[in-house]
Design an enzyme around this catalytic site. Sequence first.
Site, PDB file in Angstrom:
ATOM      1  CB  SER A 132     -70.059  43.196 -84.950  1.00  0.00           C
ATOM      2  OG  SER A 132     -68.692  43.342 -84.373  1.00  0.00           O
ATOM      3  NE  ARG A 187     -64.400  32.822 -78.398  1.00  0.00           N
ATOM      4  CZ  ARG A 187     -65.255  33.700 -79.059  1.00  0.00           C
ATOM      5  NH1 ARG A 187     -65.002  34.574 -79.901  1.00  0.00           N
ATOM      6  NH2 ARG A 187     -66.426  32.794 -79.253  1.00  0.00           N
ATOM      7  CG  ASP A 247     -72.734  46.604 -78.341  1.00  0.00           C
ATOM      8  OD1 ASP A 247     -71.448  46.660 -77.975  1.00  0.00           O
ATOM      9  OD2 ASP A 247     -72.953  46.714 -79.683  1.00  0.00           O
ATOM     10  CG  HIS A 296     -70.793  43.363 -79.726  1.00  0.00           C
ATOM     11  ND1 HIS A 296     -71.271  44.591 -80.537  1.00  0.00           N
ATOM     12  CD2 HIS A 296     -70.038  42.503 -80.565  1.00  0.00           C
ATOM     13  CE1 HIS A 296     -70.453  44.200 -81.808  1.00  0.00           C
ATOM     14  NE2 HIS A 296     -70.087  43.138 -81.904  1.00  0.00           N
ATOM     15  CG  ASP A 297     -72.074  37.792 -77.447  1.00  0.00           C
ATOM     16  OD1 ASP A 297     -71.522  37.800 -78.507  1.00  0.00           O
ATOM     17  OD2 ASP A 297     -71.968  36.941 -76.869  1.00  0.00           O
TER      18      ASP A 297
END
Lengths: 414, 414
Positions: free
Chosen positions: B152, B222, B325, B358-359
């Site tokens: 990232s 968040r 992602d 994405h994680d």
Amino acid sequence: MVSVGRIEPQAMHFAEPLPLTSGKQLNDYTLVYETYGTLNAARDNAVLVCHALNASHHVAGVSPQGDTGWWDNLVGPGKPLDTNRFFVIGINNPGSCFGSTGPTHVNPDPAANGRVYGADFPVVTVEDWVDAQARLIERLGIARLAAVLGGSLGGMQALAWTLRYPERVAHCVAVATAPKLSAQNIAFNEVARRAIVTDPDFHGGHYTEAGTIPKRGLRVARMIGHITYLSDDSMEAKFGRATRSESPVDGARHNYSTQDIEFQVESYLRYQGDKFSEYFDANTYLLITRALDYFDPAHGHDGDLSAAFAIARACRFLVVSFTTDWRFAPQRSREIVKALVDNRAEVSYAEIDAPHGHDAFLLEDPRYHSVMRAYFERVAQGLATRDERRAAPSRPAVPSGDGAPYSAREGSSS
Amino acid sequence: MVSVGRIEPQAMHFAEPLPLTSGKQLNDYTLVYETYGTLNAARDNAVLVCHALNASHHVAGVSPQGDTGWWDNLVGPGKPLDTNRFFVIGINNPGSCFGSTGPTHVNPDPAANGRVYGADFPVVTVEDWVDAQARLIERLGIARLAAVLGGSLGGMQALAWTLRYPERVAHCVAVATAPKLSAQNIAFNEVARRAIVTDPDFHGGHYTEAGTIPKRGLRVARMIGHITYLSDDSMEAKFGRATRSESPVDGARHNYSTQDIEFQVESYLRYQGDKFSEYFDANTYLLITRALDYFDPAHGHDGDLSAAFAIARACRFLVVSFTTDWRFAPQRSREIVKALVDNRAEVSYAEIDAPHGHDAFLLEDPRYHSVMRAYFERVAQGLATRDERRAAPSRPAVPSGDGAPYSAREGSSS
């Protein structure tokens, strides 16, 4: 093509309580609506248009305040939903902040001592809205709608009509919608709600009494929503990484600031958020996003959407989706189509290759509008008292398999 | 496989000012870092790991506080990045809130009168971070890194190393990253920033002096971020439309509330937001999202990414993306690969078919980790002082075309 012109909204009062899904009820409420075109003698050419999150009864024409209706490109004389043929009704749902009884109105409960509802306005669902709409349609002397039409949350209402009043609706046109929200959809709604609810000016939803407006929360909520309405590609095409022309100092590209605007897309989003916070009601935002969350007609059938739509099999459907809509992607529309096909309902499906994301349903895409025009030609042909001259098909109607399910695909999805 | 065990962070002080992209400079700063494994005699087995938004120098092992490193599944003895072979360095960037000099530290400027930086901490870019990292690497006596690695935003730093110090890095491993943010990426960052900046507890970024913490804004920021880290499908699989088990009253499915939690995904997001707001610094959030926004190595080359990477053609690259992602989609990685191939740089590319969005770059996917393991075997084989017994390939290395570009694809993307 011309507009329907200047339009005065109308109001209808209901003294009988409306029972709600939650178990509560709405007492003594008013619905605001507009109509375009003329109800024919057989009273069978009425089309109801249901609105989405940030819209109202003002579908077409120009309001007394000078605002053009949100679907004016679709509804009017000679337009795809032709007001020369159809009697079109735009209706504002209870809970809204645009005229019908909602959180900004005075709570008639004597215990409220004349205060506005605020957070005490009862939670309303898509089904509650449809029930309220059905009462208004009945009062207008319309036994059966030629069609019910809506996009996004409006599409959910159109679908719910066929589930609650299948005998009172001939055609359902559901655009850019979904049979229920995904976890991601709910998540975006929840972030927007938290932004509003945690705004110190929210005061638990009783900000009117407190003399405040939770504008910060509304701004953030609108910014989040706006991102989900646009496709990644259309944002890229519209803004890319362009910086504000007045931003760079001394010929530099950036000001290097964490709080000032650097990129055009930031300026655009802030503007959208600011504008929204000036006119939208925070409790309405909570109510409408919750109505989206709760909509799930399959739930009462153990999650089986086909079983849910069994009751609607006599209705005819047009389902439309847009390839770049990632809020309610084409796959979500295909779930609806599958459930209808499983019931051998007559359904046309168009997947429009449009770049604009979810917002495409509000825009004047030629392929989209030609599908809508063709479908409403077909609806017009089904009217008992149709004007033979007008009903002669000047354009090809969407082909139908004589009652068998038919799926038309416009454009392509990769 | 075992962990690197208990790890003590180290600190290195720099008295010489660090010039920044913005034209300002950072005076008198400290960088916090950790190391795992042993630097060999040739000092050529060092691998630098760069961190992303919500991470730190604590890459592997267990901190004195008992926290496991954020990439512990990848880095350790016998793990894909094998600390028996490599000397791995985790470094915390300036501007962070995890140890290196940042907005929560005292501003050394005499005019600040001993107050913390707060909003006066200078804006830092990916390039500034790489410059700071390069000084630390130099002080450790490492002339050339065996590899620089990041996911990232960390991947952007890895790429920037090859552009600023191409002669000081042999291999670059860039995972789940992009050559620049899209308009949509910037838009999500901006909404998060607005939530923070408009929190009344933010006080223009000088909340420490005001004795407040803008927790509301941090929570919303968040929550937004978290949605973009997960794939739509993985959220659906994890939460779907499940309601809180304690939510329904009287056997009903919902409580029908606009402010209470109804769905599990809401509970999860609120928890993530609450937790984050307890430990993360708001100014750091603004700084790091801005560093993301500003990163655009092609900009100085009229938008030509291939021209930008000409300087890096002697470095060797592994680029990894994940099919689901949507924050930094595979297409963004392919842009990097194309720029490298245009320069005839040696590049391996793996597109991992993983469901986690994405994680995924932080998770232990077997296909992903086997690609990483194979690549680091290859890196080890290039070391001057390699242990011949260990260097014998026990697993097949990612094949290479002897300096010609090679593209390996793991899994499939539809």
